[in-house]
Motif scaffolding. Structure first.
Motif, short mmCIF file in Angstrom:
data_model
loop_
_atom_site.label_atom_id
_atom_site.label_comp_id
_atom_site.label_asym_id
_atom_site.label_seq_id
_atom_site.Cartn_x
_atom_site.Cartn_y
_atom_site.Cartn_z
N TYR A 76 60.55 -2.74 86.31
CA TYR A 76 61.50 -1.66 86.07
C TYR A 76 62.42 -1.97 84.90
O TYR A 76 63.12 -2.98 84.90
CB TYR A 76 62.33 -1.44 87.35
CG TYR A 76 63.35 -0.32 87.28
CD1 TYR A 76 63.12 0.83 86.53
CD2 TYR A 76 64.54 -0.42 88.00
CE1 TYR A 76 64.06 1.84 86.49
CE2 TYR A 76 65.47 0.60 87.97
CZ TYR A 76 65.23 1.73 87.22
OH TYR A 76 66.16 2.73 87.18
N MET A 77 62.39 -1.09 83.89
CA MET A 77 63.28 -1.18 82.73
C MET A 77 64.13 0.07 82.67
O MET A 77 63.72 1.07 82.09
CB MET A 77 62.42 -1.28 81.46
CG MET A 77 61.92 -2.65 81.15
SD MET A 77 63.31 -3.75 80.81
CE MET A 77 64.20 -2.79 79.59
N PRO A 78 65.32 0.05 83.31
CA PRO A 78 66.13 1.28 83.40
C PRO A 78 66.36 1.94 82.03
O PRO A 78 66.17 3.14 81.88
CB PRO A 78 67.44 0.80 84.01
CG PRO A 78 67.09 -0.45 84.74
CD PRO A 78 65.97 -1.09 83.98
N GLU A 79 66.76 1.13 81.03
CA GLU A 79 67.10 1.72 79.71
C GLU A 79 65.88 2.25 78.97
O GLU A 79 66.02 2.97 78.00
CB GLU A 79 67.84 0.70 78.83
CG GLU A 79 69.30 0.53 79.19
CD GLU A 79 69.52 -0.57 80.21
OE1 GLU A 79 68.54 -1.02 80.83
OE2 GLU A 79 70.68 -0.99 80.38
N PHE A 80 64.69 1.86 79.39
CA PHE A 80 63.47 2.39 78.77
C PHE A 80 62.93 3.60 79.56
O PHE A 80 61.87 4.12 79.25
CB PHE A 80 62.36 1.31 78.73
CG PHE A 80 62.58 0.23 77.70
CD1 PHE A 80 63.78 0.11 77.02
CD2 PHE A 80 61.57 -0.67 77.41
CE1 PHE A 80 63.99 -0.89 76.07
CE2 PHE A 80 61.75 -1.68 76.46
CZ PHE A 80 62.96 -1.78 75.79
N GLU A 101 60.92 -11.00 74.87
CA GLU A 101 61.35 -10.76 73.49
C GLU A 101 60.41 -9.76 72.84
O GLU A 101 59.18 -9.91 72.93
CB GLU A 101 61.32 -12.09 72.73
CG GLU A 101 62.14 -12.12 71.46
CD GLU A 101 63.57 -12.58 71.68
OE1 GLU A 101 63.97 -12.80 72.84
OE2 GLU A 101 64.30 -12.72 70.67
N LEU A 102 60.96 -8.71 72.23
CA LEU A 102 60.11 -7.67 71.63
C LEU A 102 60.59 -7.33 70.22
O LEU A 102 61.79 -7.17 70.00
CB LEU A 102 60.14 -6.40 72.48
CG LEU A 102 59.56 -6.47 73.89
CD1 LEU A 102 59.82 -5.17 74.63
CD2 LEU A 102 58.07 -6.78 73.84
N PRO A 103 59.65 -7.20 69.26
CA PRO A 103 60.04 -6.78 67.91
C PRO A 103 60.26 -5.27 67.84
O PRO A 103 59.45 -4.51 68.37
CB PRO A 103 58.85 -7.21 67.05
CG PRO A 103 57.69 -7.29 67.99
CD PRO A 103 58.22 -7.50 69.38
N VAL A 104 61.33 -4.84 67.18
CA VAL A 104 61.66 -3.42 67.10
C VAL A 104 60.62 -2.69 66.23
O VAL A 104 60.09 -3.26 65.27
CB VAL A 104 63.09 -3.23 66.53
CG1 VAL A 104 63.17 -3.58 65.05
CG2 VAL A 104 63.59 -1.80 66.76
N ALA A 151 68.52 -4.26 70.68
CA ALA A 151 69.56 -4.32 71.72
C ALA A 151 69.08 -5.27 72.82
O ALA A 151 67.91 -5.65 72.85
CB ALA A 151 69.83 -2.94 72.30
N ASN A 152 70.00 -5.64 73.71
CA ASN A 152 69.65 -6.47 74.85
C ASN A 152 69.75 -5.65 76.13
O ASN A 152 70.67 -4.87 76.31
CB ASN A 152 70.60 -7.67 74.95
CG ASN A 152 70.43 -8.59 73.76
OD1 ASN A 152 69.37 -8.63 73.13
ND2 ASN A 152 71.48 -9.32 73.43
N PHE A 153 68.80 -5.86 77.01
CA PHE A 153 68.77 -5.13 78.28
C PHE A 153 68.47 -6.08 79.42
O PHE A 153 68.08 -7.23 79.20
CB PHE A 153 67.68 -4.05 78.25
CG PHE A 153 67.76 -3.14 77.08
CD1 PHE A 153 68.70 -2.13 77.02
CD2 PHE A 153 66.90 -3.30 76.00
CE1 PHE A 153 68.78 -1.28 75.94
CE2 PHE A 153 66.96 -2.46 74.90
CZ PHE A 153 67.90 -1.45 74.87
N VAL A 184 65.34 -6.81 72.28
CA VAL A 184 64.63 -6.13 71.20
C VAL A 184 65.27 -6.60 69.90
O VAL A 184 66.47 -6.39 69.68
CB VAL A 184 64.72 -4.59 71.33
CG1 VAL A 184 64.00 -3.93 70.16
CG2 VAL A 184 64.13 -4.13 72.66
N VAL A 185 64.48 -7.30 69.07
CA VAL A 185 65.02 -7.93 67.85
C VAL A 185 64.18 -7.50 66.64
O VAL A 185 63.15 -6.84 66.79
CB VAL A 185 64.98 -9.47 67.98
CG1 VAL A 185 65.91 -9.94 69.10
CG2 VAL A 185 63.56 -9.96 68.23
#
Ligand SMILES: [Cu+2]
Length: 258
Positions: A193-197, A172-175, A219-221, A242-243
């Motif tokens: 690995y975080m493809p969208e990042f 969980e990450l704060p935007v 968003a959710n990934f 990401v919230v």
């Protein structure tokens, strides 16, 4: 520098025609990069979704545009040589010469310049992506193991961990806030690995890797392991949420002491 030897090649109508066509195309390409980084296609990549990943994405766009430009000129010259100098009889059409200093200097200097420019932008983006904040808003310790992930928030004493097949942990990450990650492995080499990042980093046994994420949009990934690490490697997934900062605080409180 040797004496310039005229080849007839420079004067040929074909070269002038190609130059006339490629000149504006090159100009448009360069102007496109300079004027509007936003209107360039993504060329199949994710936009990054973090400040760091977004830099990587723009570097990818720059490289792709440069490759189209270089590839375009290369293929145009190839086509010119194939078509204009194709066999039409027994005589050899191009003038047979030895050496052309101007041409040789040109095709040495230009590629070196291209590589130098690409290298400059690569180093700049790498420095940005590898920078670790002195006072991050959040710290997360990530541990890769066969076969899952553990995310530990030291400030809050909160842990999420893989609990078996299909029971993936949540990161969980704060935007808009910078989180510093501390990445290790318990056993073999894994890939965080975080493809969208647009981000991947090895989790190595005996080595600690640090990096920052500053997420830009909520968003959710889905994250995964990018290094084959054994039987259930393919099952090493994790959710990334990401919230908003307030949602993050309530998530933390809900997981404290659980
Ligand atoms: Cu793995």
């Amino acid at each position: 520098m040797g004496r310039f030897v005229g080849t007839g090649f420079e004067q040929s109508r074909g070269v002038r025609r190609v130059a006339r066509v490629l000149g504006p195309i090159g100009g448009i390409g360069v102007a496109g990069v300079v004027l509007s980084a936003c209107n360039i296609p993504t060329f199949g990549a994710f936009k990054g979704n973090t400040v760091q990943g977004n830099s990587t994405f723009h570097l990818w766009q720059g490289f792709f545009v440069a490759s189209i430009f270089v590839g375009g000129i290369t293929f145009a010259l190839l086509a010119l040589a194939i078509i204009r100098f194709r066999r039409k009889g027994e005589s050899i059409i191009p003038k047979q010469i030895h050496g052309n200093t101007k041409l040789e200097v040109f095709y040495t200097v230009v590629p070196v310049l291209i590589v130098a420019v690409l290298y400059f932008f690569t180093v700049r983006v790498e420095n940005k992506v590898d920078t670790v904040a002195r006072n991050p808003n959040l710290r997360v310790d990530v541990t890769g193991f066969q076969w899952g992930w553990k995310f530990y928030y030291p400030k809050y004493g909160v842990t999420t961990i893989t609990k078996g097949v299909d029971l993936y942990p949540t990161l969980e990450l704060p935007v808009g806030e910078t989180a510093t990650f501390r990445l290790v492995s318990n056993d073999v080499v894994h890939g965080f690995y975080m493809p969208e990042f647009d981000f991947s980093r090895y989790a190595l046994p005996g080595v600690t890797n640090y990096f920052d994420f500053t997420p830009q949009h909520t968003a959710n990934f889905l994250g995964r392991c990018s290094q084959f690490c054994g039987l259930y490697h393919a099952d090493m997934l994790f959710y990334v949420h990401v919230v908003s900062p307030s949602q993050f605080q309530s998530w933390i409180h809900a997981h404290q002491g659980s």
